[in-house]
Design a protein around this motif. Structure first.
Motif, PDB file in Angstrom:
ATOM      1  N   PHE A  27       0.845  -1.200   0.000  1.00 35.35           N
ATOM      2  CA  PHE A  27       0.000   0.000   0.000  1.00 35.35           C
ATOM      3  C   PHE A  27       0.877   1.245   0.000  1.00 35.35           C
ATOM      4  N   ASN A  28       0.289   2.349  -0.435  1.00 33.30           N
ATOM      5  CA  ASN A  28       1.038   3.605  -0.490  1.00 33.30           C
ATOM      6  C   ASN A  28       1.406   4.078   0.909  1.00 33.30           C
ATOM      7  N   ASP A  29       2.652   4.546   1.048  1.00 26.75           N
ATOM      8  CA  ASP A  29       3.065   5.148   2.313  1.00 26.75           C
ATOM      9  C   ASP A  29       2.295   6.457   2.515  1.00 26.75           C
ATOM     10  N   ILE A  30       1.836   6.678   3.730  1.00 23.77           N
ATOM     11  CA  ILE A  30       1.024   7.867   4.025  1.00 23.77           C
ATOM     12  C   ILE A  30       1.864   9.147   3.986  1.00 23.77           C
ATOM     13  N   ASN A  31       3.169   9.005   4.101  1.00 18.32           N
ATOM     14  CA  ASN A  31       4.072  10.168   4.098  1.00 18.32           C
ATOM     15  C   ASN A  31       5.195   9.912   3.087  1.00 18.32           C
ATOM     16  N   PRO A  32       4.867   9.956   1.790  1.00 15.68           N
ATOM     17  CA  PRO A  32       5.841   9.515   0.770  1.00 15.68           C
ATOM     18  C   PRO A  32       7.078  10.406   0.732  1.00 15.68           C
ATOM     19  N   VAL A  33       8.230   9.764   0.546  1.00 15.29           N
ATOM     20  CA  VAL A  33       9.490  10.510   0.424  1.00 15.29           C
ATOM     21  C   VAL A  33      10.043  10.409  -0.995  1.00 15.29           C
ATOM     22  N   ALA A  34       9.252   9.882  -1.902  1.00 17.36           N
ATOM     23  CA  ALA A  34       9.603   9.800  -3.319  1.00 17.36           C
ATOM     24  C   ALA A  34       8.281   9.791  -4.088  1.00 17.36           C
ATOM     25  N   PRO A  35       8.319  10.112  -5.389  1.00 21.03           N
ATOM     26  CA  PRO A  35       7.073  10.100  -6.164  1.00 21.03           C
ATOM     27  C   PRO A  35       6.340   8.747  -6.087  1.00 21.03           C
ATOM     28  N   PHE A  36       7.100   7.655  -5.997  1.00 23.53           N
ATOM     29  CA  PHE A  36       6.520   6.327  -5.774  1.00 23.53           C
ATOM     30  C   PHE A  36       7.069   5.823  -4.445  1.00 23.53           C
ATOM     31  N   HIS A  37       6.185   5.555  -3.492  1.00 25.49           N
ATOM     32  CA  HIS A  37       6.615   5.071  -2.175  1.00 25.49           C
ATOM     33  C   HIS A  37       5.549   4.111  -1.656  1.00 25.49           C
ATOM     34  N   VAL A  38       5.842   2.842  -1.822  1.00 23.18           N
ATOM     35  CA  VAL A  38       4.921   1.779  -1.412  1.00 23.18           C
ATOM     36  C   VAL A  38       5.576   0.964  -0.308  1.00 23.18           C
ATOM     37  N   HIS A  78      13.629   0.909 -12.250  1.00 26.90           N
ATOM     38  CA  HIS A  78      14.686   1.128 -11.258  1.00 26.90           C
ATOM     39  C   HIS A  78      14.052   1.648  -9.967  1.00 26.90           C
ATOM     40  N   PHE A  79      14.489   1.111  -8.871  1.00 26.66           N
ATOM     41  CA  PHE A  79      13.859   1.468  -7.596  1.00 26.66           C
ATOM     42  C   PHE A  79      14.815   1.128  -6.463  1.00 26.66           C
ATOM     43  N   ARG A  80      14.516   1.677  -5.295  1.00 24.78           N
ATOM     44  CA  ARG A  80      15.267   1.327  -4.089  1.00 24.78           C
ATOM     45  C   ARG A  80      14.355   0.582  -3.137  1.00 24.78           C
ATOM     46  N   VAL A  81      14.874  -0.482  -2.522  1.00 24.12           N
ATOM     47  CA  VAL A  81      14.160  -1.207  -1.467  1.00 24.12           C
ATOM     48  C   VAL A  81      14.928  -0.991  -0.174  1.00 24.12           C
ATOM     49  N   ALA A  82      14.214  -0.571   0.871  1.00 24.57           N
ATOM     50  CA  ALA A  82      14.863  -0.330   2.163  1.00 24.57           C
ATOM     51  C   ALA A  82      14.004  -0.904   3.276  1.00 24.57           C
ATOM     52  N   SER A  83      14.650  -1.424   4.297  1.00 21.00           N
ATOM     53  CA  SER A  83      13.927  -1.914   5.466  1.00 21.00           C
ATOM     54  C   SER A  83      14.703  -1.535   6.714  1.00 21.00           C
ATOM     55  N   ASN A  84      14.092  -0.738   7.563  1.00 22.98           N
ATOM     56  CA  ASN A  84      14.724  -0.304   8.803  1.00 22.98           C
ATOM     57  C   ASN A  84      14.434  -1.345   9.885  1.00 22.98           C
ATOM     58  N   VAL A 100       9.492   0.608  -0.905  1.00 20.48           N
ATOM     59  CA  VAL A 100       9.864   0.577  -2.321  1.00 20.48           C
ATOM     60  C   VAL A 100       9.752   2.014  -2.823  1.00 20.48           C
ATOM     61  N   LEU A 101      10.881   2.555  -3.218  1.00 10.16           N
ATOM     62  CA  LEU A 101      10.971   3.979  -3.571  1.00 10.16           C
ATOM     63  C   LEU A 101      11.411   4.104  -5.024  1.00 10.16           C
ATOM     64  N   ALA A 102      10.754   4.995  -5.756  1.00  5.41           N
ATOM     65  CA  ALA A 102      11.113   5.190  -7.160  1.00  5.41           C
ATOM     66  C   ALA A 102      10.595   6.538  -7.617  1.00  5.41           C
ATOM     67  N   GLY A 103      11.027   6.911  -8.824  1.00  4.06           N
ATOM     68  CA  GLY A 103      10.518   8.131  -9.436  1.00  4.06           C
ATOM     69  C   GLY A 103      11.419   9.330  -9.254  1.00  4.06           C
ATOM     70  N   ARG A 104      12.555   9.151  -8.629  1.00  6.39           N
ATOM     71  CA  ARG A 104      13.571  10.207  -8.536  1.00  6.39           C
ATOM     72  C   ARG A 104      14.916   9.534  -8.349  1.00  6.39           C
ATOM     73  N   ASP A 105      15.997  10.325  -8.458  1.00  8.82           N
ATOM     74  CA  ASP A 105      17.334   9.780  -8.188  1.00  8.82           C
ATOM     75  C   ASP A 105      17.559   9.721  -6.673  1.00  8.82           C
ATOM     76  N   PHE A 106      18.337   8.746  -6.244  1.00  6.86           N
ATOM     77  CA  PHE A 106      18.639   8.584  -4.820  1.00  6.86           C
ATOM     78  C   PHE A 106      20.145   8.695  -4.601  1.00  6.86           C
ATOM     79  N   SER A 107      20.510   9.204  -3.432  1.00  8.82           N
ATOM     80  CA  SER A 107      21.930   9.305  -3.098  1.00  8.82           C
ATOM     81  C   SER A 107      22.314   8.161  -2.169  1.00  8.82           C
TER      82      SER A 107
END
Ligand code: AMP
Length: 111
Positions: A27-38, A78-84, A100-107
Motif C-alpha cells: 500500500f502507499n506510504d502515508i508520508n511519501p518521500v519519493a514520487p513512488f513510495h509503497v 529502477h527502484f530502491r528497497v529499504a527496510s529499517n 519501495v521507492l522510485a521516481g527520482r534519483d537517490f543518493s
C-alpha cells in the motif's frame, strides 16, 4: 504486539492498497518521500528483518518479489528497497515492511 499495519491488514483503517495476495499486502506510504513510495508487508506478524527466523524465509523472499512487481506495475524499472530494523535504524512501525521507492534519483549513503 498489534501495530497500525495490522489495522490496515484487517481493513480497520484505510490505505491505498496496490497489491494483495495470501501472504502479503502492499500500500502507499502515508508520508511519501519519493514520487513512488509503497510499503510491502507480510500478513504474518514478523517484527523486522532483525527478528526473522528460518520459517520466515519463504515469506520474506516473496515480499522482495512483490517489491519488484509493484514497482514494475507502476512503470518503474529502477527502484530502491529499504527496510529499517530496530528503532536506532529508523524503524517506527514494528511490523516488517519493505519501502519501495522510485521516481527520482537517490543518493548513497542514506542519512
Ligand atoms: P519505518 O519508519 O521504516 O518503520 O517506516 C514506517 C512507515 O510507515 C513510514 O514511512 C510511515 O510514513 C508509514 N506509515 C505510518 N502509518 C501509516 C499508515 N496509516 N498508512 C500508510 N503508511 C503509514
Amino acid at each position: 504486539m498489534s501495530t497500525i499495519f495490522d489495522k490496515i491488514i484487517n481493513r480497520e483503517i484505510p490505505a491505498t492498497i496496490v497489491h494483495e495476495d495470501e501472504v502479503s499486502l502492499a500500500f502507499n506510504d502515508i508520508n511519501p518521500v519519493a514520487p513512488f513510495h509503497v510499503l510491502v508487508i507480510p500478513k504474518r506478524p514478523i517484527v523486522a528483518v532483525g527478528t526473522m527466523t528460518e520459517e520466515d524465509e519463504a515469506v520474506v523472499g516473496h515480499l522482495l518479489r512483490v517489491c519488484r512487481l509493484v514497482a514494475n506495475a507502476a512503470g518503474h524499472e529502477h527502484f530502491r528497497v529499504a527496510s529499517n530494523s530496530g528503532a536506532p535504524a529508523g524503524q517506527s512501525v514494528f511490523h516488517l515492511h519493505f519501502h519501495v521507492l522510485a521516481g527520482r534519483d537517490f543518493s548513497w549513503p542514506p542519512g
